[in-house]
Design a protein around this motif. Structure first.
Motif, PDB file in Angstrom:
ATOM      1  N   TYR A   1      79.081 130.983  31.485  1.00  0.00           N
ATOM      2  CA  TYR A   1      77.811 130.300  31.857  1.00  0.00           C
ATOM      3  C   TYR A   1      78.150 129.657  33.395  1.00  0.00           C
ATOM      4  CZ  TYR A   1      77.009 130.296  26.801  1.00  0.00           C
ATOM      5  OH  TYR A   1      76.863 130.697  25.601  1.00  0.00           O
ATOM      6  N   ARG A   2      79.015 128.952  33.711  1.00  0.00           N
ATOM      7  CA  ARG A   2      79.522 128.283  34.968  1.00  0.00           C
ATOM      8  C   ARG A   2      79.364 129.778  36.092  1.00  0.00           C
ATOM      9  NH1 ARG A   2      77.865 123.390  34.928  1.00  0.00           N
ATOM     10  NH2 ARG A   2      78.981 122.311  33.197  1.00  0.00           N
ATOM     11  N   GLU A   3      80.201 130.623  35.649  1.00  0.00           N
ATOM     12  CA  GLU A   3      80.203 131.854  36.599  1.00  0.00           C
ATOM     13  C   GLU A   3      78.876 132.460  36.558  1.00  0.00           C
ATOM     14  OE1 GLU A   3      83.001 136.029  37.122  1.00  0.00           O
ATOM     15  OE2 GLU A   3      83.117 134.527  35.220  1.00  0.00           O
TER      16      GLU A   3
ATOM     17  N   SER B   1      77.034 130.447  39.130  1.00  0.00           N
ATOM     18  CA  SER B   1      77.501 130.471  40.511  1.00  0.00           C
ATOM     19  C   SER B   1      77.203 131.885  41.111  1.00  0.00           C
ATOM     20  CB  SER B   1      79.181 130.523  40.365  1.00  0.00           C
ATOM     21  OG  SER B   1      79.849 130.576  41.522  1.00  0.00           O
TER      22      SER B   1
ATOM     23  N   TYR C   1      72.139 127.116  32.082  1.00  0.00           N
ATOM     24  CA  TYR C   1      72.196 125.705  31.888  1.00  0.00           C
ATOM     25  C   TYR C   1      71.909 125.185  30.413  1.00  0.00           C
ATOM     26  CZ  TYR C   1      73.137 124.297  36.952  1.00  0.00           C
ATOM     27  OH  TYR C   1      73.701 124.007  38.202  1.00  0.00           O
TER      28      TYR C   1
ATOM     29  N   LEU D   1      74.754 125.525  28.368  1.00  0.00           N
ATOM     30  CA  LEU D   1      75.574 124.243  28.632  1.00  0.00           C
ATOM     31  C   LEU D   1      75.062 123.145  27.998  1.00  0.00           C
ATOM     32  CD1 LEU D   1      76.829 125.393  32.158  1.00  0.00           C
ATOM     33  CD2 LEU D   1      77.988 125.371  30.065  1.00  0.00           C
TER      34      LEU D   1
END
Length: 869
Positions: A381-383, A386, A412, A415
């Protein structure tokens, strides 16, 4: 010589693919231990003619009517001994067929033009990305390896096909290296004839030797038929400083082993691995190294024209059949990806009809969206966030920018960072202030009810003809009506009806979802059966006038069926079958769902079982998730086949995530008391589930642990958001044994609504708390609720509270006939605790006494499942 004979002669030399994978994985500082040497056999499944195929073709041309291979070779040796060399058959025939170097180059160019690298190359580039390989030597002239990096990877290799330029390549370079030992078809210096392949150019040989000092060698698709490479290998093997990690020669099961290769295999540090083919080998290596992954992530995320590339891969997989279970699974995933990519293009283009043609999605924009989507689906998710943020800077067109922002919101949300989702939704609104969908998206993300309403009203204001806004408004008030009573419920329902009415006034077409919402509103909240049936049938007639074959009409007709309505059932089934025969096969699953649910209303287990068997035999349920959910629902409700349902849901999730499947699986595991498995599945999928579903499952898992204090904490924090605070808090307090607190809270909830009969659950729990405290239950109040209640389960609870055991048991039996999963509910409900151990209760809730017909025809399996449950 065949590989079986080699294996007999060299028993200690055979290694398995698992052995090879283990050797490749054994690294120091995550640096590769092996280089690759690829030959013509690696290009076959990319639809490039192999040397064997070309040799056969050229022999046939030269030998006329002679068809036997050995006779052909004898003829060529006798008639053309001056140039024909059986040991170098391909090279000598190639030179005879095409005299000049330039002619040979043009022939090769024609052979390799327009070819797509096979799936094996996708696995190869993935392993290079993971740093298990870094250098690929090849005898091939084609550009498949470089093309594979272009299609399947973000990395761009150094490609060297000239002896003069090889010195610039260093062993320590981190960038992937592709070294063409015999040249490139794009240049006139390719080496294909007997004389040309007798030796490597000096610089090329020196560089090959340099790499051989630090690396072992894995050889795939190369027969060892030219002296240049075989002589070099033989020479290097004489010294201990070369090939310290060994040479592993991969040989197809059905291939001939040349005399040169047989001799090489006798040498120390040289081993052979029996394989099915290039694709199969690379698939198994990737699968083993990556702990069961069937398809490289890069294959479906990075390609210049994703739909077209996937389509070509599927065509090649059909042309070159395989028994590899890994490649078969990969193919299933590619089929799903192909459908998804096609659908994405269709949906995105349809979503952007308001924009000019030059503002629709380009290929690169679609590729970027697929990349981010795949990052999300793989849990990165973060990738994904980004990457989305990095590409937004360069996007100015509305449609792709909106899509990237919605993907960031999705990441998001998974997450659990809801404040960030709202912030991104506000970015969308600033970017497109006149798009109502943006305000609806924000409303869905907000937790405060008044703010949600404001956002929906803004959507209606900016575009009064966007029907979905009215649906969202109605749904918000319907949820309020379900958790409130008396005047508050009536007021909420009035607003919901008004919203649906306005939505249909703006858009009366059959595609407007407000029709379904209007139907469900009446069906759920209209208490007068005669009025309800009249109004519902009126809606069905209105929609039938527009399109009687619509699946929406068929679903409504199915929902109107009741047990015993045989004429209505038969008429509907006949219409479904007629429509299905005339429809596209892709629509058949949705018609079969309606058909199954229609038959289920009859409660005829034999007929339901037959219908289930028919559906299972006709469809691949793993590829039809909605149909799979309908099947497992019936298996559980009508037959108690919980274990079968779990297996099917797990298989569906292996093929791809679906929140409905994950929810159903976790609920079933909780029912069966398989607590650890339920917790593991919930932990894995919770951030990909809708927030309300995640909250409910979390509460259910805590209940399975008898952790009632934690449930109460969660309800205080989030219960009001999901409208489950009142009734569920009383239930949990009763489970905990906090009867006084349950009574006081019940009175606090019920007094303002004057103990309205609509508050069925709260009244039952309140009276149960009083009874536990030694107080007399209010019989008159419970009798009123009994008259109001429609379902057998609620009536069973009231009869149990009134100590009317006989009627309680009878209504439990009736509910069990409708839904076998009710046996799990009665095992939990506090209201049944007094009769739960009675023989009549145990008999009423036992699957054995229900004697259902297993749709598989195996009554014994039901016995085993029910005993476990």
């Amino acid at each position: 010589m065949k590989i079986e004979e080699i294996a007999k002669q060299l028993k200690g030399k055979r290694k398995s693919i698992s052995d090879l994978a283990r050797f490749i994985q054994t690294q120091t500082d995550h640096n590769p231990n092996y280089t690759l040497l690829l030959g013509a056999g690696c290009s076959i499944t990319s639809d490039i003619n192999s040397a064997t195929d070309l040799t056969r073709e050229w022999r046939n041309e030269l030998c006329g009517t002679i068809t036997d291979i050995e006779e052909q070779r004898a003829h060529l040796k006798h008639e053309h001994g001056d140039w024909y060399d059986q040991a170098r058959e391909y090279a000598s025939l190639f030179e005879k067929k095409y005299d000049l170097q330039r002619q040979r180059r043009m022939f090769v160019e024609k052979e390799v033009s327009g070819k797509t690298p096979s799936l094996g190359y996708a696995y190869l580039t993935a392993l290079v990305n993971q740093n298990y390989f870094n250098t690929v030597f090849t005898t091939n002239f084609d550009d498949l390896i470089n093309e594979a990096f272009y299609l399947y990877s973000d990395q761009r290799p150094i490609v060297c096909a000239h002896d003069s330029s090889i010195n610039s390549i260093t062993v320590t370079s981190k960038r992937p290296k592709v070294i063409k030992l015999h040249g490139d078809y794009l240049f006139d210096d390719l080496k294909a004839t007997t004389r040309e392949t007798e030796s490597l150019e000096q610089n090329m040989k020196r560089k090959f030797s340099e790499f051989s000092k630090d690396y072992g060698l894995v050889v795939i698709g190369y027969s060892g038929s030219d002296r240049s490479i075989m002589d070099t290998l033989t020479s290097l093997l004489k010294s201990d400083e070369y090939f310290k990690s060994g040479i592993y020669w991969c040989i197809r099961k059905d291939s001939e082993v040349s005399e040169e290769l047989r001799k090489l295999l006798w040498k120390e540090k040289v081993y052979f691995v029996e394989i099915e083919g290039f694709d199969e080998l690379l698939a198994e290596l990737y699968h083993t190294i990556n702990k069961g992954e069937a398809l490289p992530f890069s294959t479906i995320s990075v390609s210049r024209r994703p739909t077209e590339i996937v389509r070509r891969l599927l065509i090649m997989q059909e042309k070159f059949t395989t028994e590899s279970p890994i490649l078969k699974k990969a193919r299933d995933q590619l089929v799903k990806q192909s459908k998804r990519a096609t659908l994405m293009e269709m949906v995105y283009q349809s979503e952007t009809n308001e924009f000019k043609d030059d503002e629709k999605f380009s290929d690169d924009e679609l590729i970027t969206q697929l990349e981010i989507q795949n990052l999300i689906e793989s849990g990165n998710y973060r990738e994904a966030i980004s990457k989305g943020r990095s590409v937004l800077r360069d996007i100015v067109k509305p449609a792709p920018k909106r899509r990237i922002l919605t993907l960031i919101i999705q990441a998001y949300r998974y997450l659990g960072e809801l404040n960030d989702t709202v912030s991104v939704a506000e970015e969308l609104i600033l970017f497109q202030p006149h798009n109502p969908a943006n305000y609806l998206l924000k409303s869905d993300l907000l937790s405060d009810r008044s703010q949600k309403i404001d956002s929906i009203e803004k959507a209606i204001e900016v575009n009064p003809y966007f029907a979905r806004s009215y649906c969202e408004k109605a749904l918000l008030y319907i949820r309020e009506a379900r958790s409130s009573y008396g005047d508050v419920r009536k007021s909420a329902l009035d607003v919901a009806h008004e919203a649906v009415k306005n939505g249909l006034l703006k858009d009366p077409s059959i595609h407007n979802p407000c029709w379904t919402l209007k139907f469900n509103l009446i069906r759920e909240f209209q208490r007068d059966k005669h009025v309800r049936d009249v109004e519902l049938n009126k809606i069905i007639r209105q929609l039938s006038d527009m399109n009687p074959n619509s699946s929406r009409v068929l679903r409504m007709r199915q929902q109107m069926l009741s047990e015993g309505d045989e004429p209505g059932l038969e008429a509907l089934l006949e219409d479904i079958d007629k429509i299905k025969q005339r429809s596209d096969p892709s629509l058949h699953p949705q018609f079969d769902i309606i058909r199954l649910r229609s038959i289920a209303t009859s409660n005829d287990t034999e007929r339901i079982g037959s219908a289930l068997s028919s559906v299972v035999s006709e469809h691949d349920l793993v590829k039809n998730i909605a149909l799979a959910l309908a099947v497992v629902e019936l298996k559980r409700k009508k037959f108690g086949l919980d274990k079968e349902a779990i297996i099917l849901m797990e298989n569906c999730l292996k093929a791809g995530f679906d929140d409905g499947v994950a929810e159903f699986l976790i609920e079933t595991l909780i029912d069966l008391g398989r607590q650890a498995e339920a917790e593991e599945a919930f932990k894995k999928y919770r951030h990909r589930l809708p927030p309300n579903v995640s909250f409910k499952l979390h509460i259910d898992i805590l209940e399975g642990l008898n952790d009632f204090d934690s449930i109460l904490t969660e309800l205080r924090k989030y219960g009001a958001l999901y409208k489950t605070y009142q009734s569920h808090r009383m239930y949990v307090l009763l489970r905990k044994g906090a009867n006084e607190e349950a009574k006081n809270f019940g009175k606090e909830v019920l007094t303002p609504v004057n103990f309205s009969v609509e508050a069925e659950a709260e009244i039952i729990n309140y009276e149960l708390a009083r009874k536990r405290l030694g107080l007399k239950v209010n019989t008159e109040r419970l009798e009123k609720v009994l008259q109001f209640a429609n379902d057998f389960s609620t009536k069973a609870a009231i009869y149990a509270l009134l100590d009317n055991n006989k009627e309680a048991i009878e209504h439990i039996k009736k509910e069990m006939k409708k839904d076998k999963t009710f046996r799990f509910t009665v095992a939990r409900w506090p209201v049944f605790e007094r009769i739960r151990k009675s023989p009549d209760f145990l008999q009423a809730t036992s699957l054995l006494t229900q004697a259902p017909l297993n749709p598989t025809g195996n009554v014994e399996s039901i016995t085993k499942i029910s005993a476990h449950a």
